[in-house]
Design a protein around this motif. Structure first.
Motif, PDB file in Angstrom:
ATOM      1  N   PRO A   1       4.216   2.074  -6.154  1.00 45.56           N
ATOM      2  CA  PRO A   1       3.712   2.597  -4.294  1.00 45.56           C
ATOM      3  C   PRO A   1       4.306   3.199  -4.135  1.00 45.56           C
ATOM      4  O   PRO A   1       5.263   4.274  -4.863  1.00 45.56           O
ATOM      5  CB  PRO A   1       3.295   1.637  -3.926  1.00 45.56           C
ATOM      6  CG  PRO A   1       4.621   0.700  -4.403  1.00 45.56           C
ATOM      7  CD  PRO A   1       5.220   0.633  -6.027  1.00 45.56           C
TER       8      PRO A   1
ATOM      9  N   THR B   1      -4.123   3.978   0.618  1.00 44.35           N
ATOM     10  CA  THR B   1      -2.763   4.609   1.236  1.00 44.35           C
ATOM     11  C   THR B   1      -3.588   4.277   3.006  1.00 44.35           C
ATOM     12  O   THR B   1      -4.106   4.003   3.191  1.00 44.35           O
ATOM     13  CB  THR B   1      -2.967   5.798   0.772  1.00 44.35           C
ATOM     14  OG1 THR B   1      -2.956   5.498   0.107  1.00 44.35           O
ATOM     15  CG2 THR B   1      -1.764   6.863   1.706  1.00 44.35           C
TER      16      THR B   1
ATOM     17  N   SER C   1      -5.759   3.597   7.781  1.00 39.00           N
ATOM     18  CA  SER C   1      -5.774   3.522   6.940  1.00 39.00           C
ATOM     19  C   SER C   1      -6.997   2.491   7.080  1.00 39.00           C
ATOM     20  O   SER C   1      -8.220   2.428   6.967  1.00 39.00           O
ATOM     21  CB  SER C   1      -4.951   1.075   7.015  1.00 39.00           C
ATOM     22  OG  SER C   1      -5.387   0.838   5.830  1.00 39.00           O
TER      23      SER C   1
ATOM     24  N   TRP D   1      -6.402   7.486  -5.513  1.00 41.25           N
ATOM     25  CA  TRP D   1      -5.603   6.103  -4.431  1.00 41.25           C
ATOM     26  C   TRP D   1      -5.451   6.565  -2.544  1.00 41.25           C
ATOM     27  O   TRP D   1      -4.853   5.587  -2.727  1.00 41.25           O
ATOM     28  CB  TRP D   1      -3.456   6.855  -4.335  1.00 41.25           C
ATOM     29  CG  TRP D   1      -3.721   8.420  -4.535  1.00 41.25           C
ATOM     30  CD1 TRP D   1      -3.829   9.438  -5.557  1.00 41.25           C
ATOM     31  CD2 TRP D   1      -3.737   9.070  -2.904  1.00 41.25           C
ATOM     32  NE1 TRP D   1      -3.752  10.170  -4.739  1.00 41.25           N
ATOM     33  CE2 TRP D   1      -3.846  10.493  -3.909  1.00 41.25           C
ATOM     34  CE3 TRP D   1      -4.222   9.291  -1.955  1.00 41.25           C
ATOM     35  CZ2 TRP D   1      -3.384  11.934  -2.910  1.00 41.25           C
ATOM     36  CZ3 TRP D   1      -3.777   9.918  -0.670  1.00 41.25           C
ATOM     37  CH2 TRP D   1      -3.626  11.265  -1.394  1.00 41.25           C
TER      38      TRP D   1
ATOM     39  N   LYS E   1       1.001  -1.320  -0.040  1.00 39.96           N
ATOM     40  CA  LYS E   1       0.590  -0.285  -0.007  1.00 39.96           C
ATOM     41  C   LYS E   1       0.816   1.438  -0.058  1.00 39.96           C
ATOM     42  O   LYS E   1       2.105   1.485   0.609  1.00 39.96           O
ATOM     43  CB  LYS E   1      -0.696   0.006   1.097  1.00 39.96           C
ATOM     44  CG  LYS E   1      -2.057  -0.590   1.037  1.00 39.96           C
ATOM     45  CD  LYS E   1      -3.146  -0.505   2.002  1.00 39.96           C
ATOM     46  CE  LYS E   1      -4.376  -1.614   2.025  1.00 39.96           C
ATOM     47  NZ  LYS E   1      -5.225  -0.968   3.123  1.00 39.96           N
ATOM     48  N   ASN E   2       0.534   2.460  -0.223  1.00 39.52           N
ATOM     49  CA  ASN E   2       1.351   3.349  -0.248  1.00 39.52           C
ATOM     50  C   ASN E   2       0.749   3.924   1.385  1.00 39.52           C
ATOM     51  O   ASN E   2       0.075   3.348   2.246  1.00 39.52           O
ATOM     52  CB  ASN E   2       0.250   4.811  -1.239  1.00 39.52           C
ATOM     53  CG  ASN E   2      -0.295   4.405  -2.483  1.00 39.52           C
ATOM     54  OD1 ASN E   2       1.132   4.315  -3.042  1.00 39.52           O
ATOM     55  ND2 ASN E   2      -1.124   4.144  -2.754  1.00 39.52           N
TER      56      ASN E   2
END
Length: 696
Positions: free
Chosen positions: A481, A538, A569, A534, A326-327
């Motif tokens: 990412p 993230t 998150s 996004w 994940k970012n």
């Protein structure tokens, strides 16, 4: 005229210095930040030993006055000596101006400073040589200028000590030394934080008045210039006192040994404290602190980091599931104490957004900042190692190619950036982050239309977040990412920000306003970010860099290191972790949540793992602390070790996991195991850095 009167410039300035120092101690004694009461004996110690220390410091500081006065004479202008001396000055000036002098080897502004100084001396000597009829008047005004300069410096130092105390609750320390390096930001901060014009107008007015009276009572020195024999006597007296001062000053400093830190600080002389800070900016752990055999230190460390072997911290970290790329957006918030938030007992409603976001996140309720400066916070979340003695790694020369959180993300194929709304040159951030593989986005990256408000520290947080959104939107199109570390600036003195954003005007320079605007800006950031493609993929990590203030009655007051931290998150259920932990553990814990496999050198650990043993590191630039088993162990220079039992001082209406206030009671029986463990952590971290074992 008696010999005593020949010393008039010295003793008149000395009396003025003592008066200012005494008045300053009175003001600081009753200052609101001085959170202590004093016994009669402590008060006597503060003012009596403080005065004696002031006397000897003044003797040393007046060395330039002695040099100036001792060379005042008429004979040096007689032929041929005057022309010879002038020729020497001209030759020196030409030598430095050539650009090939010894001073040019040091670089920087030193050659220019030396050139200006010699140029002024040459010009003044020429005037006194060629204009004998004006010599008396010129000499008088030069004498007046020297007295004026000393009076100005005495008053300026008094003001500086006051404002430094007002900010940090101590006399000068190494932060003051750093302020000399970053003059643009610091002077700008002063200009925006305080009514500079009225203060300096009053300063120069008072300086002029005091100079007039000191000059009136001291000018007999130049009206009747001492003879050679009298100058010899003055020199013998002065040099004798100077030699005695070099012994007395450090001896008196050793008497600053009270358990009450405020007693020591008030007794101390600020000028000497500045000198010590300058000298101790770099501290060799192995020279100044209590140590163990290196092998034993790493054996003890292995009890905390089970997978290590030998004299390093390298170990394999294995995720318990498939890696999740994940970012990640890491936001370190400037000067953000835990007690700003509602959960920790604040009832001013100055963090409404973060209060609500915390309830949707994985909260770390018992987390301590590693230090009390931004560079310590950045070091903690980037390098994940204990705060070693002296200057932060961020500001050291050997600060590149370290094992860092950015290095892990780079290994995993992430774009890695450090974003800062100010000039990343400040605090050496640009050198550190670019030297560790981060791309830099700072104020220089902004176009004029992207800046709606800025102060000396940089653009406002809203502008920084808007820029970050643009950068992340671009990164999203690259199918990689991203890891972006954002450092905020708005919650810093002078606490100025755009008006009409919150209910506290941005131009009244209020700390509560700075906190509330910081919270407001984060809310706006999340509102915009939530609409981006996004966002759902993230993870947001939010943590303070350090608390808003480090002043306290004890060496390491725990409430001045307690900071909020949480991981948000989107779509994940909220949770709470109340284990005792350090700022250096935050990113390794995130890596665990992302199930990363990697080879680690971090001292920081995943606190959600079953083998984690709760502890926290807190430190100044010289006092190194470990909190464990409800005991605070502190290592200090000269191999000093202190331990304190931590007794909770509960605040009514606050849940147990959010309590932050503790009384620190000296431990009667040493916990040797905790002393050795504290030494182990700090010694091994110092060893790793010293021998370049913490490289990526």
């Amino acid at each position: 005229m008696t010999f005593y009167k020949k010393l008039a410039p010295f003793y008149n300035l000395a009396f003025f210095y003592f008066a200012i120092s005494f008045l300053l101690r009175i003001v600081l004694f009753f200052h609101p930040i001085t959170q202590s009461s004093f016994t009669i004996l402590q008060s006597l110690k503060i003012f009596s030993l403080g005065l004696v220390s002031d006397f000897f410091v003044f003797i040393v500081a007046s060395v330039f006055l002695w040099l100036y006065l001792i060379f005042i004479s008429n004979s040096k202008y007689s032929k041929p000596f005057g022309y010879i001396i002038l020729g020497i000055f001209v030759a020196l000036f030409l030598y430095v101006a050539s650009g090939k002098s010894i001073f040019d080897e040091y670089g920087g502004a030193l050659p220019e400073i030396i050139l200006i100084f010699i140029g002024i001396k040459t010009l003044l000597f020429a005037l006194l040589l060629f204009l004998p009829k004006w010599r008396v008047k010129i000499r008088f005004w030069l004498f007046a200028f020297v007295i004026f300069l000393y009076v100005l410096l005495i008053l300026q130092n008094g003001l500086s000590e006051y404002f430094f105390w007002n900010e940090f609750g101590v006399k000068y320390n190494f932060i003051a030394v750093n302020y000399l390096i970053y003059t643009n930001e610091v002077i700008g901060n002063i200009m925006q934080s305080y009514p500079v014009i009225p203060i300096f107008s009053a300063l120069f007015l008072v300086t002029g008045v005091v100079t007039y009276f000191i000059l009136k009572n001291s000018r007999n020195y130049i009206d009747n210039i001492p003879t050679i024999s009298e100058k010899v006597k003055i020199t013998l007296v002065y040099l004798s006192l100077f030699a005695l001062s070099l012994i007395a000053i450090p001896t008196l400093a050793k008497t600053e040994n009270s358990k009450n830190v405020f007693v020591n600080e008030l007794q101390a002389n600020g000028i000497y404290k500045f000198y010590l800070a300058f000298q101790n900016n770099k501290l060799d752990y192995f020279k100044f602190y209590k140590t163990l055999p290196n092998e034993k230190a790493f054996v003890i460390l292995k009890q905390q980091l089970n997978a290590i072997s030998g004299e390093n911290t390298t170990r394999k970290i294995t995720g318990d599931s498939i890696e999740n790329h994940k970012n990640v957006v890491l936001i370190t918030i400037e000067s953000y104490s835990a007690n700003f938030m509602k959960a920790y007992g604040n009832n001013q409603n100055i963090t409404p957004f973060l209060d609500s976001l915390a309830q949707k996140s994985l909260q770390f309720t018992n987390l301590y900042a590693a230090g009390n400066r931004t560079v310590r916070g950045l070091e903690a979340v980037t390098l994940c190692l204990p705060p070693t003695a002296g200057e932060s790694v961020v500001k050291r020369e050997d600060n590149k190619n370290k094992f860092s959180t950015g290095a892990i993300f780079t290994q995993k194929g992430y774009n890695v950036k450090f974003m800062y709304g100010g000039d990343a040159f400040f605090d050496n951030m640009q050198d550190f982050y670019s030297g560790n593989g981060y791309q830099i986005v700072d104020k220089s990256s902004f176009s004029p239309e992207e800046i709606t408000f800025s102060n000396v520290w940089g653009v406002c947080d809203e502008d920084m977040y808007n820029k970050a959104i643009k950068v992340m939107n671009t990164e999203f199109t690259q199918n990689k990412p991203f890891f972006n570390h954002i450092m905020t600036v708005s919650n810093h003195r002078p606490f100025t920000y755009p008006n009409n954003k919150i209910d506290i005007p941005g131009d009244i320079k209020s700390r509560d306003g700075g906190v509330k605007y910081t919270d407001y800006s984060l809310r706006k950031f999340f509102e915009i970010a939530s609409k981006q493609p996004w966002f759902q993929n993230t993870v947001f990590v939010i943590v303070a860099d350090h608390c808003a203030s480090s002043a306290g009655k004890t060496q390491l007051p725990l409430d001045k290191y307690r900071i909020p931290a949480f991981i948000y998150s989107p779509g994940k259920k909220p949770a709470k972790c109340s284990k005792l932990m350090s700022q250096i553990d935050l990113m390794p814990t995130l890596f665990g949540l992302l199930h990363f496999d990697y080879q680690s050198k971090f001292f920081g650990q995943d606190v959600l793992k079953s083998d984690y043993k709760p502890r926290a590191f807190i430190a100044t630039y010289q006092d190194l602390g470990l909190i464990k088993d409800n005991i605070l162990t502190i290592l200090s220079p000269k191999q000093i070790v202190k331990q304190f039992e931590l007794k909770l001082n509960p605040k009514p209406g606050v849940a147990p996991e959010y309590q932050i206030y503790y009384d620190e009671i000296p431990l009667q029986t040493e916990r040797t195991d905790l002393v050795n463990e504290t030494i182990s952590f700090y010694q091994t971290a110092s060893d790793m850095l010293k021998h370049k074992k913490y490289e990526k």
